[in-house]
Design an enzyme around this catalytic site. Structure first.
Site, PDB file in Angstrom:
ATOM      1  N   CYS A 195       0.776  -1.324   0.020  1.00 29.41           N
ATOM      2  CA  CYS A 195       0.050   0.088  -0.029  1.00 29.41           C
ATOM      3  C   CYS A 195       0.852   1.208   0.094  1.00 29.41           C
ATOM      4  O   CYS A 195       1.578   1.554  -1.036  1.00 29.41           O
ATOM      5  CB  CYS A 195      -1.000  -0.011   1.193  1.00 29.41           C
ATOM      6  SG  CYS A 195      -2.359   1.200   1.091  1.00 29.41           S
ATOM      7  N   HIS A 234      -3.620  -5.302   0.185  1.00 26.79           N
ATOM      8  CA  HIS A 234      -3.047  -5.875   1.461  1.00 26.79           C
ATOM      9  C   HIS A 234      -3.028  -7.394   1.729  1.00 26.79           C
ATOM     10  O   HIS A 234      -4.067  -8.054   1.836  1.00 26.79           O
ATOM     11  CB  HIS A 234      -3.943  -5.374   2.729  1.00 26.79           C
ATOM     12  CG  HIS A 234      -3.850  -3.932   2.799  1.00 26.79           C
ATOM     13  ND1 HIS A 234      -2.816  -3.278   3.715  1.00 26.79           N
ATOM     14  CD2 HIS A 234      -4.425  -2.664   2.277  1.00 26.79           C
ATOM     15  CE1 HIS A 234      -2.891  -2.090   3.712  1.00 26.79           C
ATOM     16  NE2 HIS A 234      -3.836  -1.695   2.773  1.00 26.79           N
ATOM     17  N   GLU A 244      -1.615  -9.222   3.788  1.00 27.41           N
ATOM     18  CA  GLU A 244      -1.998  -9.688   5.060  1.00 27.41           C
ATOM     19  C   GLU A 244      -3.148 -10.013   5.751  1.00 27.41           C
ATOM     20  O   GLU A 244      -3.080 -10.484   7.021  1.00 27.41           O
ATOM     21  CB  GLU A 244      -0.832  -8.660   6.237  1.00 27.41           C
ATOM     22  CG  GLU A 244      -1.643  -7.238   6.497  1.00 27.41           C
ATOM     23  CD  GLU A 244      -1.522  -6.232   5.274  1.00 27.41           C
ATOM     24  OE1 GLU A 244      -1.430  -5.189   5.639  1.00 27.41           O
ATOM     25  OE2 GLU A 244      -0.986  -6.579   4.166  1.00 27.41           O
TER      26      GLU A 244
END
Length: 187
Positions: free
Chosen positions: A80, A166, A168
């Protein structure tokens, strides 16, 4: 292997550390004002996290992040804001007008190191107002979305990787695969 996670106080940073540990690596947060010499000595690879700022106007708030991206000898993954900083550091072009929030369909243009083993299309979690609209010289675009032309970029020659989304978070399909692919480069 120790993974340094540059902490910009982004909403998902704790998840980056959790995924690193779940995948069997040691991880540690570092702040944006650590001297690059300490960062080089302490970590095998870096993840430049997301955060609340816009580039270029908020560049002073990112401390030494550009130095980490340009001078760190090991692999670096930008997520990001980190992706945007990487593009800026190497001369890419950022733009407004293509914000994405929530689930976004990602289209893989080329399966590369970090996208190995993912579907040609998948849904990823996004939260950004600024995006990379032109990759830096030497980087290849490996994924895009309907609104953003550079969702993922790589320069394997210098071990630099960036994703606008993202990986994660659990909302990103294949996110754990992408994280594992990057972390395997740290060996």
């Amino acid at each position: 292997m120790v993974v340094g996670i540059l902490d910009f106080r982004g909403q998902y940073n704790h998840l980056i550390l959790r995924r690193v540990i779940e995948l069997g690596f040691q991880g540690s947060f570092l702040g944006p004002i650590e001297p690059i010499s300490r960062v080089k000595q302490s970590f095998d690879c870096l993840i430049i996290s997301g955060g609340p700022w816009n580039i270029p106007e908020d560049l002073p708030k990112t401390g030494n992040a550009i130095d980490y991206i340009l001078e760190f000898p090991g692999p670096v993954l930008g997520i990001c804001l980190g992706h945007q900083l990487m593009a800026h550091a190497y001369g890419g072009e950022l733009g407004r007008g293509n914000p994405e929030f929530g689930g976004v369909r990602i289209y893989v243009d080329r399966e590369d190191t970090i996208l190995r083993g993912v579907s040609r299309e998948f849904t990823a979690w996004e939260s950004h107002n600024i995006s990379v609209v032109k990759q830096p010289r030497g980087f290849d675009v490996v994924a895009h979305s309907d609104n953003v032309p550079v969702e993922a970029m790589v320069n394997e020659g210098i071990s630099r990787f960036g994703v606008q989304f993202h990986p994660e978070v659990k909302h990103t399909e294949y996110g754990i695969v992408i994280m594992r692919n990057f972390l395997n480069l740290c060996h």
